[in-house]
Design an enzyme around this catalytic site. Structure first.
Site, PDB file in Angstrom:
ATOM      1  N   GLY A  11     -22.438  62.373  39.142  1.00  0.00           N
ATOM      2  CA  GLY A  11     -23.068  61.302  38.368  1.00  0.00           C
ATOM      3  C   GLY A  11     -22.102  60.136  38.415  1.00  0.00           C
ATOM      4  O   GLY A  11     -20.926  60.279  38.043  1.00  0.00           O
ATOM      5  N   PHE A  12     -22.564  58.992  38.951  1.00  0.00           N
ATOM      6  CA  PHE A  12     -21.654  57.853  39.082  1.00  0.00           C
ATOM      7  C   PHE A  12     -22.282  56.621  38.457  1.00  0.00           C
ATOM      8  O   PHE A  12     -22.277  55.534  38.999  1.00  0.00           O
ATOM      9  CB  PHE A  12     -21.304  57.635  40.572  1.00  0.00           C
ATOM     10  CG  PHE A  12     -19.930  57.046  40.771  1.00  0.00           C
ATOM     11  CD1 PHE A  12     -18.793  57.738  40.364  1.00  0.00           C
ATOM     12  CD2 PHE A  12     -19.770  55.806  41.360  1.00  0.00           C
ATOM     13  CE1 PHE A  12     -17.529  57.198  40.537  1.00  0.00           C
ATOM     14  CE2 PHE A  12     -18.509  55.250  41.549  1.00  0.00           C
ATOM     15  CZ  PHE A  12     -17.384  55.943  41.130  1.00  0.00           C
ATOM     16  N   GLY A  13     -22.843  56.812  37.241  1.00  0.00           N
ATOM     17  CA  GLY A  13     -23.382  55.703  36.469  1.00  0.00           C
ATOM     18  C   GLY A  13     -22.306  55.230  35.502  1.00  0.00           C
ATOM     19  O   GLY A  13     -21.119  55.175  35.837  1.00  0.00           O
ATOM     20  N   GLY A  14     -22.726  54.902  34.271  1.00  0.00           N
ATOM     21  CA  GLY A  14     -21.792  54.362  33.281  1.00  0.00           C
ATOM     22  C   GLY A  14     -20.569  55.244  33.080  1.00  0.00           C
ATOM     23  O   GLY A  14     -19.425  54.795  33.238  1.00  0.00           O
ATOM     24  N   LEU A  15     -20.807  56.508  32.747  1.00  0.00           N
ATOM     25  CA  LEU A  15     -19.671  57.383  32.453  1.00  0.00           C
ATOM     26  C   LEU A  15     -18.918  57.792  33.711  1.00  0.00           C
ATOM     27  O   LEU A  15     -17.693  57.877  33.704  1.00  0.00           O
ATOM     28  CB  LEU A  15     -20.133  58.632  31.708  1.00  0.00           C
ATOM     29  CG  LEU A  15     -20.511  58.425  30.249  1.00  0.00           C
ATOM     30  CD1 LEU A  15     -20.845  59.759  29.609  1.00  0.00           C
ATOM     31  CD2 LEU A  15     -19.404  57.742  29.464  1.00  0.00           C
ATOM     32  N   LYS A 122     -25.220  66.848  24.899  1.00  0.00           N
ATOM     33  CA  LYS A 122     -25.367  66.452  23.502  1.00  0.00           C
ATOM     34  C   LYS A 122     -26.297  67.367  22.697  1.00  0.00           C
ATOM     35  O   LYS A 122     -26.002  67.675  21.552  1.00  0.00           O
ATOM     36  CB  LYS A 122     -25.866  65.012  23.443  1.00  0.00           C
ATOM     37  CG  LYS A 122     -24.817  64.042  23.995  1.00  0.00           C
ATOM     38  CD  LYS A 122     -24.947  62.661  23.449  1.00  0.00           C
ATOM     39  CE  LYS A 122     -25.976  61.849  24.165  1.00  0.00           C
ATOM     40  NZ  LYS A 122     -25.767  60.404  23.963  1.00  0.00           N
ATOM     41  N   ALA A 188     -28.995  56.710  31.202  1.00  0.00           N
ATOM     42  CA  ALA A 188     -29.302  58.076  30.741  1.00  0.00           C
ATOM     43  C   ALA A 188     -28.945  58.229  29.265  1.00  0.00           C
ATOM     44  O   ALA A 188     -29.707  58.803  28.484  1.00  0.00           O
ATOM     45  CB  ALA A 188     -28.546  59.103  31.583  1.00  0.00           C
ATOM     46  N   THR A 189     -27.790  57.703  28.889  1.00  0.00           N
ATOM     47  CA  THR A 189     -27.358  57.790  27.493  1.00  0.00           C
ATOM     48  C   THR A 189     -28.422  57.169  26.587  1.00  0.00           C
ATOM     49  O   THR A 189     -28.813  57.757  25.571  1.00  0.00           O
ATOM     50  CB  THR A 189     -26.007  57.055  27.301  1.00  0.00           C
ATOM     51  OG1 THR A 189     -25.062  57.635  28.191  1.00  0.00           O
ATOM     52  CG2 THR A 189     -25.501  57.149  25.886  1.00  0.00           C
ATOM     53  N   GLU A 192     -31.646  59.170  26.508  1.00  0.00           N
ATOM     54  CA  GLU A 192     -31.478  60.387  25.707  1.00  0.00           C
ATOM     55  C   GLU A 192     -31.399  60.046  24.217  1.00  0.00           C
ATOM     56  O   GLU A 192     -31.835  60.837  23.382  1.00  0.00           O
ATOM     57  CB  GLU A 192     -30.254  61.173  26.182  1.00  0.00           C
ATOM     58  CG  GLU A 192     -30.503  61.823  27.542  1.00  0.00           C
ATOM     59  CD  GLU A 192     -29.303  62.561  28.096  1.00  0.00           C
ATOM     60  OE1 GLU A 192     -28.608  63.249  27.338  1.00  0.00           O
ATOM     61  OE2 GLU A 192     -29.050  62.436  29.313  1.00  0.00           O
ATOM     62  N   HIS A 196     -34.404  60.846  20.622  1.00  0.00           N
ATOM     63  CA  HIS A 196     -34.195  61.316  19.236  1.00  0.00           C
ATOM     64  C   HIS A 196     -34.955  60.456  18.231  1.00  0.00           C
ATOM     65  O   HIS A 196     -34.978  60.777  17.043  1.00  0.00           O
ATOM     66  CB  HIS A 196     -32.704  61.264  18.864  1.00  0.00           C
ATOM     67  CG  HIS A 196     -31.855  62.271  19.563  1.00  0.00           C
ATOM     68  ND1 HIS A 196     -31.719  63.567  19.112  1.00  0.00           N
ATOM     69  CD2 HIS A 196     -31.106  62.181  20.675  1.00  0.00           C
ATOM     70  CE1 HIS A 196     -30.901  64.222  19.925  1.00  0.00           C
ATOM     71  NE2 HIS A 196     -30.514  63.408  20.872  1.00  0.00           N
TER      72      HIS A 196
HETATM   73  P1  NAD Z   1     -26.233  56.901  33.905  1.00  0.00           P
HETATM   74  O1  NAD Z   1     -27.709  56.823  33.826  1.00  0.00           O
HETATM   75  O2  NAD Z   1     -25.448  55.629  33.771  1.00  0.00           O
HETATM   76  O3  NAD Z   1     -25.806  57.570  35.304  1.00  0.00           O
HETATM   77  C1  NAD Z   1     -26.314  58.773  35.759  1.00  0.00           C
HETATM   78  C2  NAD Z   1     -25.786  59.051  37.173  1.00  0.00           C
HETATM   79  O4  NAD Z   1     -26.250  60.352  37.579  1.00  0.00           O
HETATM   80  C3  NAD Z   1     -26.266  58.062  38.231  1.00  0.00           C
HETATM   81  O5  NAD Z   1     -25.187  57.772  39.096  1.00  0.00           O
HETATM   82  C4  NAD Z   1     -27.316  58.845  38.992  1.00  0.00           C
HETATM   83  O6  NAD Z   1     -27.458  58.448  40.329  1.00  0.00           O
HETATM   84  C5  NAD Z   1     -26.753  60.248  38.897  1.00  0.00           C
HETATM   85  N1  NAD Z   1     -27.749  61.279  39.140  1.00  0.00           N
HETATM   86  C6  NAD Z   1     -28.986  61.404  38.601  1.00  0.00           C
HETATM   87  N2  NAD Z   1     -29.628  62.478  39.122  1.00  0.00           N
HETATM   88  C7  NAD Z   1     -28.776  63.035  40.020  1.00  0.00           C
HETATM   89  C8  NAD Z   1     -28.853  64.139  40.898  1.00  0.00           C
HETATM   90  N3  NAD Z   1     -29.934  64.910  40.954  1.00  0.00           N
HETATM   91  N4  NAD Z   1     -27.789  64.423  41.688  1.00  0.00           N
HETATM   92  C9  NAD Z   1     -26.678  63.653  41.648  1.00  0.00           C
HETATM   93  N5  NAD Z   1     -26.530  62.602  40.825  1.00  0.00           N
HETATM   94  C10 NAD Z   1     -27.573  62.283  40.033  1.00  0.00           C
HETATM   95  O7  NAD Z   1     -25.744  58.004  32.858  1.00  0.00           O
HETATM   96  P2  NAD Z   1     -24.672  57.839  31.673  1.00  0.00           P
HETATM   97  O8  NAD Z   1     -25.214  56.852  30.678  1.00  0.00           O
HETATM   98  O9  NAD Z   1     -23.321  57.636  32.262  1.00  0.00           O
HETATM   99  O10 NAD Z   1     -24.755  59.270  30.931  1.00  0.00           O
HETATM  100  C11 NAD Z   1     -24.391  60.501  31.532  1.00  0.00           C
HETATM  101  C12 NAD Z   1     -24.542  61.636  30.515  1.00  0.00           C
HETATM  102  O11 NAD Z   1     -23.490  61.570  29.555  1.00  0.00           O
HETATM  103  C13 NAD Z   1     -25.847  61.596  29.717  1.00  0.00           C
HETATM  104  O12 NAD Z   1     -26.439  62.891  29.730  1.00  0.00           O
HETATM  105  C14 NAD Z   1     -25.406  61.250  28.325  1.00  0.00           C
HETATM  106  O13 NAD Z   1     -26.214  61.780  27.312  1.00  0.00           O
HETATM  107  C15 NAD Z   1     -24.022  61.857  28.276  1.00  0.00           C
HETATM  108  N6  NAD Z   1     -23.202  61.266  27.195  1.00  0.00           N
HETATM  109  C16 NAD Z   1     -22.542  62.096  26.355  1.00  0.00           C
HETATM  110  C17 NAD Z   1     -21.777  61.585  25.314  1.00  0.00           C
HETATM  111  C18 NAD Z   1     -21.023  62.494  24.378  1.00  0.00           C
HETATM  112  O14 NAD Z   1     -20.297  62.000  23.519  1.00  0.00           O
HETATM  113  N7  NAD Z   1     -21.135  63.805  24.468  1.00  0.00           N
HETATM  114  C19 NAD Z   1     -21.687  60.198  25.133  1.00  0.00           C
HETATM  115  C20 NAD Z   1     -22.336  59.378  26.039  1.00  0.00           C
HETATM  116  C21 NAD Z   1     -23.094  59.917  27.062  1.00  0.00           C
END
Ligand code: NAD
Length: 329
Positions: A11-15, A122, A188-189, A192, A196
């Site tokens: 996953g190479f989005g925000g996080l 989460k 995605a964050t 998700e 809720h």
């Molecule tokens: P995002 O939408 O910015 O990025 C998602 C990445 O996943 C993208 O690069 C996308 O191309 C990749 N992806 C999607 N489907 C894929 C697949 N089948 N194979 C490979 N890569 C794939 O996501 P984000 O906002 O960075 O969030 C990531 C996760 O972190 C979310 O589930 C979010 O709920 C979780 N999160 C947890 C906390 C916590 O405190 N526990 C806080 C923030 C976010």
């Protein structure tokens, strides 16, 4: 000099991109593998985070990274097969649908890969699915750390520590404030979180187009306020023996149009001491710390801890409330 541990980010989005930046100055770990939905990149000598982020943002996938990128619609299994030197992955993937992460874990089990996986899941029901995989993970030689972001994660672990002053825990109340400049950086964050909101669920939020998300955020002035969320801090604290899950509540406010936090993220742990005094410990995160800092820091701290367990042949499923994170130098 000791060799740096090779780690990957799925996953190479925000996080995922923030994770690459967090790792850049580290001496003990090096990012060698990363994947998004359209491709992956592997370089055992290390990926350049600036180039990886620029390529991903400008061309839409890490698969375009020269020379180490490959375009693929099954980037995760392809990368697992290729990146043989990687000891651990941070799974920065969307959990959409709610079974997605458990399916990724099954993919790792099936592949025969051995190492450490860390997620920032989460929902209680998502961590529950991981729990069901515990013995399969152990048999596969995988040490899996679940719920290791900010909440669940850092705040759950803080609650487990705070609880130690008490003979009985009455309540654990987590309140988070998140400020981000624009929602597209964390699609995605935000989806998700919308799941809720009253009237929404995971499937509905997953099916929303970007324009529909924007419409909704226009109506709320960019603010998402959440109460009594289904958050795995409850299950994790119950598993750690701290208190029953019904004593744990999670809520918060996300501002999608302002990087400043709308409120200070904190956890309050109330209980009774052995002398019969009722008291509350409060642990508050600094307002300057971003969501990305509070998720990616713990994720790699738990990854380091997981690697030390894995090297001692301790496999299976662990939560952020069961194991202390280490600190990556
Ligand atoms: P995002 O939408 O910015 O990025 C998602 C990445 O996943 C993208 O690069 C996308 O191309 C990749 N992806 C999607 N489907 C894929 C697949 N089948 N194979 C490979 N890569 C794939 O996501 P984000 O906002 O960075 O969030 C990531 C996760 O972190 C979310 O589930 C979010 O709920 C979780 N999160 C947890 C906390 C916590 O405190 N526990 C806080 C923030 C976010």
């Amino acid at each position: 000099m000791t060799t740096r541990i090779q780690v990957g980010v799925l996953g190479f989005g925000g996080l995922g991109q923030a994770a690459a930046r967090v790792l850049a100055p580290k001496q003990e770990m090096v990012l060698t593998a990363a994947a998004d939905a359209q491709g992956y990149a592997y370089n055992p000598g290390g990926l350049d985070p600036d180039r990886a982020i620029a390529t991903s943002n400008q061309q839409g996938s890490l698969g375009y990274l020269e020379p180490e990128g490959t375009l693929s619609h099954q980037s995760i299994p392809d990368l697992i097969g290729k990146a043989t030197g990687v000891e651990g992955y941070f799974l920065a993937l969307p959990n959409l649908p709610n079974t997605f992460m458990a399916n990724v874990a099954k993919e790792f089990i099936k592949s025969g890969w051995r190492g450490v996986l860390v997620d920032a899941l989460k929902r209680t029901s998502a961590v529950e699915q991981m729990r069901q995989l515990s013995s399969s993970l152990a048999k596969a030689g995988i040490t899996y750390m679940t719920g290791c972001g900010a909440t669940p994660g850092l705040l759950t672990a803080a609650a487990a520590i705070a609880a130690q002053s008490y003979a009985e825990i009455h309540s654990v109340k987590i309140t988070f404030g998140v400020g981000i400049a624009n929602w597209e950086a964390y699609r995605a964050t935000i989806r998700e979180d919308i799941a809720h909101m009253p009237g929404y669920d995971v499937e509905k939020a997953r099916g929303m187009s970007d324009a529909e998300v924007e419409d909704l955020l226009d109506k709320t002035n960019g603010i998402i306020s959440l109460e009594n969320m289904e958050h795995a801090d409850d299950l994790m604290l119950e598993m750690a023996g701290v208190c029953s899950r019904d004593r744990v509540t999670v809520g918060g406010v996300v501002d999608t149009r302002n990087p400043q936090k709308p409120l200070s993220t904190n956890v309050k742990v109330t209980g009774r001491t052995f002398e019969g005094k009722i008291s509350t410990h409060t642990f508050t995160l600094g307002d300057e710390t971003s969501m990305a800092a509070n998720v990616c820091g713990p994720a790699f701290g738990y990854l380091k801890a997981g690697i030390s367990w894995h090297r001692r042949r301790i496999y299976g499923l662990f939560t952020a409330a069961e194991i202390m994170p280490m600190f990556v130098k």
